[in-house]
Motif scaffolding. Structure first.
Motif, PDB file in Angstrom:
ATOM      1  N   UNK A 181       0.858  -1.191   0.000  1.00  0.00           N
ATOM      2  CA  UNK A 181       0.000   0.000   0.000  1.00  0.00           C
ATOM      3  C   UNK A 181       0.895   1.243   0.000  1.00  0.00           C
ATOM      4  N   UNK A 182       0.353   2.411  -0.391  1.00  0.00           N
ATOM      5  CA  UNK A 182       1.187   3.619  -0.503  1.00  0.00           C
ATOM      6  C   UNK A 182       1.730   4.131   0.826  1.00  0.00           C
ATOM      7  N   UNK A 183       1.107   3.713   1.927  1.00  0.00           N
ATOM      8  CA  UNK A 183       1.456   4.220   3.247  1.00  0.00           C
ATOM      9  C   UNK A 183       0.199   4.170   4.097  1.00  0.00           C
ATOM     10  N   UNK A 190      -3.223  10.128   1.698  1.00  0.00           N
ATOM     11  CA  UNK A 190      -1.970   9.654   2.280  1.00  0.00           C
ATOM     12  C   UNK A 190      -1.511  10.583   3.401  1.00  0.00           C
ATOM     13  N   UNK A 191      -1.257  10.018   4.575  1.00  0.00           N
ATOM     14  CA  UNK A 191      -0.668  10.782   5.678  1.00  0.00           C
ATOM     15  C   UNK A 191       0.849  10.769   5.494  1.00  0.00           C
ATOM     16  N   UNK A 192       1.423  11.934   5.277  1.00  0.00           N
ATOM     17  CA  UNK A 192       2.857  11.999   4.983  1.00  0.00           C
ATOM     18  C   UNK A 192       3.719  11.798   6.220  1.00  0.00           C
ATOM     19  N   UNK A 193       3.220  12.185   7.387  1.00  0.00           N
ATOM     20  CA  UNK A 193       3.994  12.025   8.624  1.00  0.00           C
ATOM     21  C   UNK A 193       3.063  11.818   9.816  1.00  0.00           C
ATOM     22  N   UNK A 194       3.392  10.844  10.656  1.00  0.00           N
ATOM     23  CA  UNK A 194       2.634  10.589  11.884  1.00  0.00           C
ATOM     24  C   UNK A 194       3.616  10.232  12.996  1.00  0.00           C
ATOM     25  N   UNK A 233       6.319   2.381   2.746  1.00  0.00           N
ATOM     26  CA  UNK A 233       6.246   2.730   1.327  1.00  0.00           C
ATOM     27  C   UNK A 233       5.667   1.569   0.525  1.00  0.00           C
ATOM     28  N   UNK A 234       5.285   1.856  -0.696  1.00  0.00           N
ATOM     29  CA  UNK A 234       4.655   0.874  -1.575  1.00  0.00           C
ATOM     30  C   UNK A 234       5.685   0.289  -2.536  1.00  0.00           C
ATOM     31  N   UNK A 249       4.546   7.112   4.046  1.00  0.00           N
ATOM     32  CA  UNK A 249       4.246   7.713   5.343  1.00  0.00           C
ATOM     33  C   UNK A 249       5.458   7.603   6.250  1.00  0.00           C
ATOM     34  N   UNK A 250       5.895   8.734   6.759  1.00  0.00           N
ATOM     35  CA  UNK A 250       7.007   8.745   7.713  1.00  0.00           C
ATOM     36  C   UNK A 250       6.442   8.616   9.124  1.00  0.00           C
ATOM     37  N   UNK A 251       6.970   7.653   9.886  1.00  0.00           N
ATOM     38  CA  UNK A 251       6.572   7.474  11.284  1.00  0.00           C
ATOM     39  C   UNK A 251       7.730   7.937  12.156  1.00  0.00           C
TER      40      UNK A 251
END
Length: 259
Positions: A181-183, A190-194, A233-234, A249-251
């Motif tokens: 999945x894309x994130x 898409x959540x870019x950062x969490x 990442x996907x 998505x950056x965690x």
């Protein structure tokens, strides 16, 4: 030393990694980064265990590993999966080399609980110098998570754990968890950062559900030592990068203000 990016490819996604994924790894290298690949292979191990009529069970998410299970896991991880990844990376123009943790004592290990789990290990040390030498010689290491103990025994190591420890040892700037999945998505966006706290909230509210839960939990678990952030990442049917940046998505560990 080049900026190191550790890429963990889960066993469930390896068979579906696109040509664009491997070309994205090439683009990372062309941009001056040094990719290091760590992979699993659970579904393929399950298939061979079934064919060979070898029983196995999971205890707290870890595969209980008898000698027969270990031999099967090593055949799949170090043979089929590892070499398939090497071949695909080389087809994308990357000079790669397949290794297990046993090669050159790349990853020494100790049993977690031999009585309960058998030959399941946890990493003790990483041969950082050997990996750095391979990177300096323009090779992309592809690592199967089988470790070697001081007792001379081989140990099956969780690939997520192995990737985190290797990234930490190499002072990697980025650790990528490749999924299908894309994130992390919220209402289709898409959540870019969490933060790790936000991830737990997204699980509680059902935004993160099903097969995505163990993926994000594995990412959170790897946030230890010097690693401050990981990316989900996907690898399926798309490129890892867009305009030179990694998409996903950056965690992160740090608590940030919600936007």
């Amino acid at each position: 030393m080049k900026e190191i990016v550790v890429v963990k490819c889960g066993g469930s996604t390896i068979g579906e990694l696109s040509d664009e994924f491997f070309l994205s790894i090439k683009s990372l290298k062309d941009a001056g980064k040094a990719p290091v690949i760590v992979h699993g292979g659970g579904p393929e191990i399950n298939k061979l265990l079934t064919v060979m009529k070898i029983e196995s069970e999971f205890i707290n998410g870890l595969r209980k590993t008898t000698k027969d299970v270990l031999d099967t896991a090593e055949m799949v991880l170090c043979g089929k999966v590892n070499k398939n990844l090497v071949v695909k990376l080389q087809a994308a123009g990357l000079n790669s080399i397949g290794l297990s943790g046993c090669d050159g004592k790349l990853m020494t290990a100790a049993p977690i609980d031999k009585e309960k789990l058998g030959f399941v290990g946890e990493p003790v040390s990483i041969n950082k110098g050997m990996l750095e030498q391979l990177i300096e010689n323009d090779l992309v290491p592809v690592i199967a998570p089988i470790g070697i103990g001081e007792d001379g025994e081989r140990y099956n190591i969780n690939a997520d754990t192995a990737a985190g420890v290797i990234a930490d040892a190499l002072n990697a700037k980025q650790l990528l968890f490749v999924t299908d999945v894309p994130g992390i998505l919220k209402n289709g966006t898409l959540l870019e950062q969490v933060t790790t706290e936000e991830v737990e909230h997204l699980i509680e509210t059902g935004t993160i559900y099903g097969g995505m839960i163990p993926k994000v939990k594995a990412a959170i678990k790897s946030l230890q030592g010097k690693i401050e952030a990981v990316m989900i990442v996907n690898g399926k049917g798309t490129s890892l990068t867009k305009h030179g940046s990694i998409v996903g998505t950056k965690v992160i560990k740090e608590k940030v203000a919600l936007t």
